[in-house]
Structure formats: C-alpha cells, structure tokens
Design an enzyme around this catalytic site. Structure first.
Site, PDB file in Angstrom:
ATOM      1  CD  GLU A   1       0.621   0.256   8.325  1.00  0.00           C
ATOM      2  OE1 GLU A   1       0.359  -0.292   7.239  1.00  0.00           O
ATOM      3  OE2 GLU A   1       0.176   1.371   8.642  1.00  0.00           O
TER       4      GLU A   1
ATOM      5  NE  ARG B   1      -1.926  -1.767   6.878  1.00  0.00           N
ATOM      6  CZ  ARG B   1      -2.974  -0.952   7.039  1.00  0.00           C
ATOM      7  NH1 ARG B   1      -4.213  -1.437   6.973  1.00  0.00           N
ATOM      8  NH2 ARG B   1      -2.781   0.333   7.275  1.00  0.00           N
TER       9      ARG B   1
ATOM     10  CB  SER C   1      -0.404   9.693   5.673  1.00  0.00           C
ATOM     11  OG  SER C   1      -1.632   9.395   5.047  1.00  0.00           O
TER      12      SER C   1
ATOM     13  CG  HIS D   1      -8.619  10.754  10.094  1.00  0.00           C
ATOM     14  ND1 HIS D   1      -9.294   9.553  10.020  1.00  0.00           N
ATOM     15  CD2 HIS D   1      -7.579  10.651   9.227  1.00  0.00           C
ATOM     16  CE1 HIS D   1      -8.671   8.745   9.171  1.00  0.00           C
ATOM     17  NE2 HIS D   1      -7.630   9.381   8.682  1.00  0.00           N
TER      18      HIS D   1
ATOM     19  CG  PHE E   1     -10.486   7.837   0.184  1.00  0.00           C
ATOM     20  CD1 PHE E   1      -9.886   8.061  -1.036  1.00  0.00           C
ATOM     21  CD2 PHE E   1     -10.522   6.540   0.671  1.00  0.00           C
ATOM     22  CE1 PHE E   1      -9.312   7.021  -1.762  1.00  0.00           C
ATOM     23  CE2 PHE E   1      -9.955   5.493  -0.032  1.00  0.00           C
ATOM     24  CZ  PHE E   1      -9.348   5.738  -1.257  1.00  0.00           C
TER      25      PHE E   1
ATOM     26  CG  HIS F   1      -0.511   4.837   5.926  1.00  0.00           C
ATOM     27  ND1 HIS F   1      -1.872   4.809   6.171  1.00  0.00           N
ATOM     28  CD2 HIS F   1      -0.026   3.722   6.541  1.00  0.00           C
ATOM     29  CE1 HIS F   1      -2.176   3.736   6.878  1.00  0.00           C
ATOM     30  NE2 HIS F   1      -1.076   3.065   7.120  1.00  0.00           N
TER      31      HIS F   1
END
Length: 349
Positions: free
Chosen positions: A133, A169, A212, A292, A299, A316
């Site tokens: 994906e 995905r 990523s 993370h 973000f 990514h």
C-alpha cells in the site's frame, strides 16, 4: 486490482471522513508484483564509496534499468557511511533480464567484492501488489518511491487518518492477518563474522517494511519553523527509539536516511526505512508508543496551523513480505541490516 481496492469496506467507521485528503497509487492491470531493490555501498571512509557507487549507477543506467530510481545516505551506528540506491521495477522479468544484460550479476558475484575497505549490501524484495500500500498527497507532482512508477498517482481514498488504515489499504489484509512467522522473534544473538564474506540472511515470512518520508522543501515561514524546530526532532527521537530498541519494538532494522539528488547533493527530505517482525508490530508502535504518538499529534497540529494547506509532504509505502526476497551482505560490518537478528549462510550454500 483497482476494483478490489476501491470496493474495500474495512474502514473502522462507515461514516468516517478523513481530516485531510490523501491518495493511493494505482498500477496498470498487467502489474502484479513490484521489485524493490535497495543497493548499499558502505565504508568507514566516505572517500571509499565513490568507485563502487559509480559502478552501480552505471549498471542501473543501462538498458532495462529500473522504472524509478532514488538515492539516499546514512551514517550508521557503526559510524560507517552508506550510500543507497533504491531501484523499482514493475515487472520481475524485466529485473531479471537487466541483471544479466547489464553485467551487474557478474560484477556483484566477483570475489573481488569481498576484499578491500568497502562493503556492499543488497535487500531485494519482490512484493505482490496485494501485499503493498502507498499513501501520499493527491498530486502527481508530490509522489515518492514506488508511486513514481505508478500509472495513476494519488487517487483519493477514505482509508487514512486513523490507526488501522494502513492495514485497510493492503488488499490481502481482508483474508490474511499477516501474523509473524512461527518462531520468529528478535533476541540477542552472536554477531556473524561478516568481513571478507558474502552472507545471505534467511529472513522470516511476513516481515513488514515501511519506507516513510518527509519532504519540507516547499515549507516557508511559520510552517518551516514548526517542522524544523518541533516535528523533525520528534521524528528523530522516534527513529532512534526503533533503531536502539529492537527487542522491545519488534523492529529488526531502522535506517533514518537523507534523500539525495541523482548527483549526490542532499535534499531537504528524509525517510525512515524499517523492517518489523510483522505488520502488527509496526501498528503497535504507531498506535501506542509515545514516540510515534508525539509525531502524529505534532503533524495534526501543523495541519491546524496551515488550515490543511501545508507544504510539508508526508508519504509512505508499506510492504508485507511473502518470500522470494534476498538479503545479501558482502564484506559488511556485522550490524548491517538484518545480519544481527536472523540466521545467515554463505551465498551459494
């Protein structure tokens, strides 16, 4: 292939609306498997990289070369410089033909590669599209990695912006949990005697690889300040945690690389390249670990600051490996790539 992805219904909430637009790549109908070939040149003295790197660049420029090529670098934990060429082919047959026609294979297998101050490493993956994906901004201009070779760039998807969307995905996730291979674990083991040798690592099935990336080339003023002063340091902390805590995280290798232009000039772009024991281990870090979560929250704060018109480009690609991959390390130091964590054997055994 396209219809299978477009009709997926595994979004956690049926009425989910993503907080910002993003898209996934689409490939021609005849593309079923992508070759991702990471070719690294390694040396304690950066000057020793030039000659073998030029050879590799020449092979990749030959007829039948990759559909897309990237370049990056990293100074690893052993203080060795690594220049990395990342080549993508959309047809494994074309890749196989190139290896012979370009004379890459004969050069790579030459015993001379096991001598001198330079190491070479090859992590070559053959990934079915059903186990792959991508996610990136919806723009042909801002595509990265394998997406550069795709036919249709950045078709909008709803499966993003929540934990679990990465798995949603991946087409094969509807019928495969991608559990770790039986007996697969990261535990301290004796480092192999790798200098002057050509070793092939026997990696377990269902390793998850994530590349990523972050590109802040277009950022200006408050957005650039927020990224450079706040988000990037958090990203460095997260990558350092994965690199330095493999047993706890399930991450066998994490390289935080700086992208480079074809001529070698560094760009204002980076990416993390990390192998996890399974997709579940990657998800556990992404959804639960403080390093993370701090990246994720920062973000989204940037998205609010810019009203979702940010110039920072994040992307990514995630692959779940199914076998048929090759991890080969020639005259490398013993902490390179997957060497510290899985059994290895001399090439040809």
């Amino acid at each position: 292939m396209t219809s299978e992805i477009e009709t997926r219904t595994r979004v956690r909430a049926p009425d989910w609306e993503p907080p910002y637009p993003a898209g996934s790549s689409r490939f021609d109908a005849d593309v079923t498997t992508v070759v991702m070939c990471y070719l690294g040149v390694q040396a304690a003295d950066e000057a020793d990289l030039a000659a073998p790197l030029d050879c590799l660049r020449g092979f990749l420029a030959a007829e039948g070369g990759p559909d897309h090529l990237d370049r990056a670098r990293i100074l690893d934990t052993a203080q060795h410089h690594n220049e990395v060429l990342i080549a993508y082919w959309l047809d494994p047959a074309h890749f196989a033909a190139w290896r012979t026609a370009s004379c890459f294979d004969s050069w790579w297998r030459d015993p001379a590669r096991m001598q001198g101050a330079t190491g070479l490493w090859l992590e070559c993956l053959q990934v079915p599209l059903t186990r792959l994906e991508t996610i990136a901004p919806i723009s042909r201009k801002y595509q990265y990695g394998v997406a550069r070779a795709a036919t249709n760039h950045g078709e909008p998807v709803r499966e993003h912006g929540y934990f679990g969307s990465m798995r949603d995905r991946i087409p094969a996730s509807g019928t495969d949990a991608f559990a770790p291979a039986d007996g697969a674990a990261l535990a301290p083991r004796s480092l192999p005697d790798s200098h002057g040798r050509r070793l092939v690592v026997q990696a377990p099935k269902n390793l998850a690889l994530i590349r990523s990336g972050q590109d802040w080339t277009g950022c200006r003023d408050a957005e650039r300040t927020m990224y450079v002063d706040t988000i990037h340091p958090l990203l460095e902390t997260g990558m350092a945690y994965l690199r330095d805590n493999p047993v706890e995280s399930g991450c066998a290798s994490c390289r935080f690389m700086t992208e480079a232009a074809p001529d070698g000039e560094s760009r204002t772009a980076t990416f993390g390249l990390a192998y996890f024991l399974s997709l579940g281990h990657l998800e556990q870090w992404a959804s639960h670990h403080p390093t993370h979560l701090a990246i994720f929250r920062s973000f989204h704060a940037l998205m609010r600051l810019t009203n979702a018109t940010n110039k920072l480009k994040l992307w990514h690609e995630v692959s779940v490996l199914g076998g048929g991959d090759r991890f080969e390390y020639v005259n490398c130091h013993p902490r390179t790539g997957l060497l510290p964590w899985f059994p290895s054997r001399p090439a040809g055994d």
